[in-house]
Write a protein that holds these residues in place. Structure first.
Motif, PDB file in Angstrom:
ATOM      1  N   ILE A  55      -4.383 -30.005 -17.610  1.00  0.00           N
ATOM      2  CA  ILE A  55      -5.465 -30.910 -18.019  1.00  0.00           C
ATOM      3  C   ILE A  55      -5.753 -30.746 -19.508  1.00  0.00           C
ATOM      4  CG2 ILE A  55      -7.923 -31.443 -17.744  1.00  0.00           C
ATOM      5  CD1 ILE A  55      -7.630 -30.595 -14.781  1.00  0.00           C
ATOM      6  N   ASN A  56      -5.807 -29.496 -19.967  1.00  0.00           N
ATOM      7  CA  ASN A  56      -6.082 -29.243 -21.391  1.00  0.00           C
ATOM      8  C   ASN A  56      -4.990 -29.822 -22.291  1.00  0.00           C
ATOM      9  OD1 ASN A  56      -8.473 -27.898 -20.809  1.00  0.00           O
ATOM     10  ND2 ASN A  56      -7.491 -25.895 -20.704  1.00  0.00           N
ATOM     11  N   LYS A  57      -3.742 -29.759 -21.838  1.00  0.00           N
ATOM     12  CA  LYS A  57      -2.653 -30.353 -22.623  1.00  0.00           C
ATOM     13  C   LYS A  57      -2.815 -31.870 -22.708  1.00  0.00           C
ATOM     14  CE  LYS A  57       1.336 -27.267 -22.518  1.00  0.00           C
ATOM     15  NZ  LYS A  57       2.777 -27.153 -22.234  1.00  0.00           N
ATOM     16  N   ILE A  58      -3.164 -32.483 -21.590  1.00  0.00           N
ATOM     17  CA  ILE A  58      -3.293 -33.941 -21.559  1.00  0.00           C
ATOM     18  C   ILE A  58      -4.476 -34.401 -22.402  1.00  0.00           C
ATOM     19  CG2 ILE A  58      -3.729 -35.933 -20.066  1.00  0.00           C
ATOM     20  CD1 ILE A  58      -2.263 -34.305 -17.829  1.00  0.00           C
ATOM     21  N   THR A  59      -5.592 -33.691 -22.302  1.00  0.00           N
ATOM     22  CA  THR A  59      -6.782 -34.110 -23.054  1.00  0.00           C
ATOM     23  C   THR A  59      -6.658 -33.819 -24.549  1.00  0.00           C
ATOM     24  OG1 THR A  59      -7.877 -32.017 -22.435  1.00  0.00           O
ATOM     25  CG2 THR A  59      -8.378 -33.974 -21.110  1.00  0.00           C
ATOM     26  N   SER A  60      -5.604 -33.110 -24.943  1.00  0.00           N
ATOM     27  CA  SER A  60      -5.349 -32.912 -26.373  1.00  0.00           C
ATOM     28  C   SER A  60      -4.692 -34.142 -26.998  1.00  0.00           C
ATOM     29  CB  SER A  60      -4.463 -31.676 -26.597  1.00  0.00           C
ATOM     30  OG  SER A  60      -3.121 -31.932 -26.193  1.00  0.00           O
ATOM     31  N   ILE A  61      -4.240 -35.062 -26.159  1.00  0.00           N
ATOM     32  CA  ILE A  61      -3.633 -36.303 -26.656  1.00  0.00           C
ATOM     33  C   ILE A  61      -4.732 -37.160 -27.282  1.00  0.00           C
ATOM     34  CG2 ILE A  61      -2.405 -38.412 -25.993  1.00  0.00           C
ATOM     35  CD1 ILE A  61      -1.263 -36.831 -23.597  1.00  0.00           C
ATOM     36  N   SER A  62      -4.462 -37.699 -28.450  1.00  0.00           N
ATOM     37  CA  SER A  62      -5.459 -38.549 -29.102  1.00  0.00           C
ATOM     38  C   SER A  62      -5.557 -39.894 -28.410  1.00  0.00           C
ATOM     39  CB  SER A  62      -5.104 -38.744 -30.583  1.00  0.00           C
ATOM     40  OG  SER A  62      -3.853 -39.381 -30.705  1.00  0.00           O
ATOM     41  N   GLY A  63      -6.750 -40.468 -28.418  1.00  0.00           N
ATOM     42  CA  GLY A  63      -6.957 -41.768 -27.784  1.00  0.00           C
ATOM     43  C   GLY A  63      -8.167 -41.757 -26.883  1.00  0.00           C
ATOM     44  N   ASP A  64      -8.686 -42.951 -26.613  1.00  0.00           N
ATOM     45  CA  ASP A  64      -9.852 -43.095 -25.738  1.00  0.00           C
ATOM     46  C   ASP A  64      -9.359 -43.527 -24.365  1.00  0.00           C
ATOM     47  OD1 ASP A  64     -12.445 -43.018 -24.989  1.00  0.00           O
ATOM     48  OD2 ASP A  64     -13.131 -44.694 -26.210  1.00  0.00           O
ATOM     49  N   PHE A  65      -9.226 -42.568 -23.477  1.00  0.00           N
ATOM     50  CA  PHE A  65      -8.735 -42.835 -22.127  1.00  0.00           C
ATOM     51  C   PHE A  65      -9.503 -41.969 -21.153  1.00  0.00           C
ATOM     52  CE2 PHE A  65      -6.295 -39.321 -23.840  1.00  0.00           C
ATOM     53  CZ  PHE A  65      -6.198 -38.424 -22.793  1.00  0.00           C
ATOM     54  N   ARG A  66      -9.325 -42.243 -19.865  1.00  0.00           N
ATOM     55  CA  ARG A  66      -9.947 -41.433 -18.824  1.00  0.00           C
ATOM     56  C   ARG A  66      -8.874 -40.854 -17.907  1.00  0.00           C
ATOM     57  NH1 ARG A  66     -13.105 -41.646 -22.022  1.00  0.00           N
ATOM     58  NH2 ARG A  66     -15.296 -42.342 -21.977  1.00  0.00           N
ATOM     59  N   LEU A  67      -9.105 -39.615 -17.503  1.00  0.00           N
ATOM     60  CA  LEU A  67      -8.158 -38.878 -16.665  1.00  0.00           C
ATOM     61  C   LEU A  67      -8.789 -38.610 -15.306  1.00  0.00           C
ATOM     62  CD1 LEU A  67      -5.435 -37.304 -16.574  1.00  0.00           C
ATOM     63  CD2 LEU A  67      -6.694 -35.307 -17.412  1.00  0.00           C
ATOM     64  N   ARG A  68      -8.169 -39.125 -14.250  1.00  0.00           N
ATOM     65  CA  ARG A  68      -8.657 -38.866 -12.892  1.00  0.00           C
ATOM     66  C   ARG A  68      -7.761 -37.830 -12.224  1.00  0.00           C
ATOM     67  NH1 ARG A  68      -8.068 -42.933  -7.886  1.00  0.00           N
ATOM     68  NH2 ARG A  68      -6.149 -41.744  -7.717  1.00  0.00           N
ATOM     69  N   ILE A  69      -8.385 -36.774 -11.740  1.00  0.00           N
ATOM     70  CA  ILE A  69      -7.642 -35.706 -11.053  1.00  0.00           C
ATOM     71  C   ILE A  69      -7.632 -35.997  -9.559  1.00  0.00           C
ATOM     72  CG2 ILE A  69      -7.343 -33.219 -10.830  1.00  0.00           C
ATOM     73  CD1 ILE A  69      -7.524 -34.260 -13.745  1.00  0.00           C
TER      74      ILE A  69
END
Length: 424
Positions: free
Chosen positions: A209-223
């Motif tokens: 999750i931390n790797k993915i949220t380091s990606i720049s951009g305005d998006f939402r991540l659903r687990i």
């Protein structure tokens, strides 16, 4: 060559269909939206529940009746779970096992040439990074691992998906980064148990999750769904990862029963108190988080008293989303050797839980009226308007909006299943 793909079941299975479509398009096959326009029809099956099994079998029968001259291929969990029934239902169909997705082109080309190729078994497919044809251009499904470490006595899916196989985090991150650059605003991490990610490779879901949220951009991540037993041991790191502004504050954690003896009979490998402790710790750190849980009504060893424990637990934790299933025997499972509970008892218990569910969900949503939230518009509503999601994943209907945009909304109306608001 024109191919139509019809999908039953979970987000992971939808991801499988998108990979099949992507692999076929790489070989210049055309993916069509209607079966009547296809040369080959692929039915990607789900087999987790008895009602779904009936839907799948009815659809296979109907496809053969409506399109007797078209080639039929069956993929998905049914291929590994119930081959005898599948053979009777579609004796000339080709097969693609759920862990043989890379064989899609071979099977399709073989069937197009008049042969019924069947490739099954637990292969070593790494699905992360494979080409995908997204059926929703704003949403990217990312499969992070397949199979599980569980031994639940009622589950037949584990026979189809096999042992846990996690995909490398850098491959997953690269796939998601590409999707965001292509305009995706919602990323859905999916697996049979997302919390089991990395238990075979030494990585963890929190690190991913931390790797993915380091990606720049305005998006939402659903687990996606997490088994409680897989969360124990790295709960603090997981909670910290959930705090990131790009992560939906949405926790899908099935309980199945509110009674420890029934949980033991199900071989769930955790207790009710451990389940409650996980939720309590998440809510302490993230008070606004939404809780989704699953309940099986009428497991063969469930008594009136143990079902009452389930009602009390649900009333205690007051989830925001509750998925209820009536128990039915599934092929090859341990629980299928036990006598089923009578239909009348099952019906009575199911109604009691559904009534409680409606009450809790309505009361939860009523408390949202007059509040203002930023929501992500994810699609059109089936009855008009547009659907957005709050940061804690509650659906909100608005009159007009641009799909993929973030808008501020004031909540004006609540039902047990959704909120309704106006854009500010």
């Amino acid at each position: 060559m024109k191919v139509y793909i019809e999908t039953f079941g979970c987000t992971f299975n939808q991801g499988d269909s998108q990979i099949m479509a992507g692999l076929l398009q790489e070989k210049n096959a055309q993916i069509v939206e209607k079966p009547e326009n296809a040369d080959i029809i692929i039915v990607n099956t789900c087999y987790v529940k008895h009602p779904t099994e009936q839907k799948v079998l009815n659809r296979i029968k109907k496809v053969q009746e409506q399109f007797p001259n078209k080639k039929l291929i069956i993929s998905g969990c049914m291929v590994e779970i119930d081959q005898d029934k599948l053979e009777k239902a579609a004796p000339t169909a080709g097969w693609i096992g759920p862990r043989q997705i890379k064989s899609t082109v071979d099977v399709v080309e073989s069937c197009f040439e008049g042969e019924s190729a069947r490739i099954t078994g637990h292969g070593n497919d790494i699905k992360a990074g494979l080409p995908k044809t997204r059926f929703d251009q704003m949403v990217h499904i990312s499969q992070i691992c397949e199979g599980c470490n569980g031994r639940c006595t009622y589950c037949c899916t584990r026979f189809a998906r096999g042992k846990l196989q996690s995909y490398f985090s850098n491959t997953i991150k690269n796939e998601i980064e590409e999707a965001i650059n292509e305009g995706c605003v919602e990323i859905q991490l999916t697996a049979q148990d997302t919390a089991a990610y990395g238990k075979d490779t030494g990585e963890t879901l929190a690190e991913l999750i931390n790797k993915i949220t380091s990606i720049s951009g305005d998006f939402r991540l659903r687990i996606g769904m997490m088994h409680p037993k897989s969360m124990i041991g790295h709960l603090e790191e997981l909670i910290d990862a959930f705090k990131h502004k790009n992560v939906y504050k949405f926790l899908h954690i099935p309980i199945q029963s509110g009674n420890d003896q029934v949980l033991n009979d199900m071989n769930r490998e955790h207790t009710v108190n451990e389940f409650k402790d996980i939720i309590s710790k998440f809510k302490k750190e993230i008070p606004e988080i939404s809780i989704a849980t699953d309940v099986i009504v009428g497991y063969p060893t469930e008594t009136d008293e143990s079902f009452e424990d389930t009602l009390n637990l649900i009333n205690d934790i007051k989830p925001n989303f509750i998925h209820i299933s009536k128990y039915r025997h599934r092929p090859m499972t341990i629980s299928s050797t036990l006598p089923e509970i009578s239909y009348d008892v099952m019906k009575k218990r199911s109604k009691a839980l559904n009534d409680l569910k409606s009450k809790i969900l309505y009361e939860n949503n009523l408390s949202e009226i007059s509040k203002i939230y930023e929501i992500l518009i994810t699609g059109k509503g089936s009855k008009g308007g547009y659907i957005g999601r709050t940061n804690f994943y509650k659906p909100v209907i608005v009159e007009n909006a641009r799909i993929g945009s973030f808008v501020n909304v004031k909540i004006e109306k609540a039902t047990s299943t959704y909120l309704k608001g106006s854009i500010l």
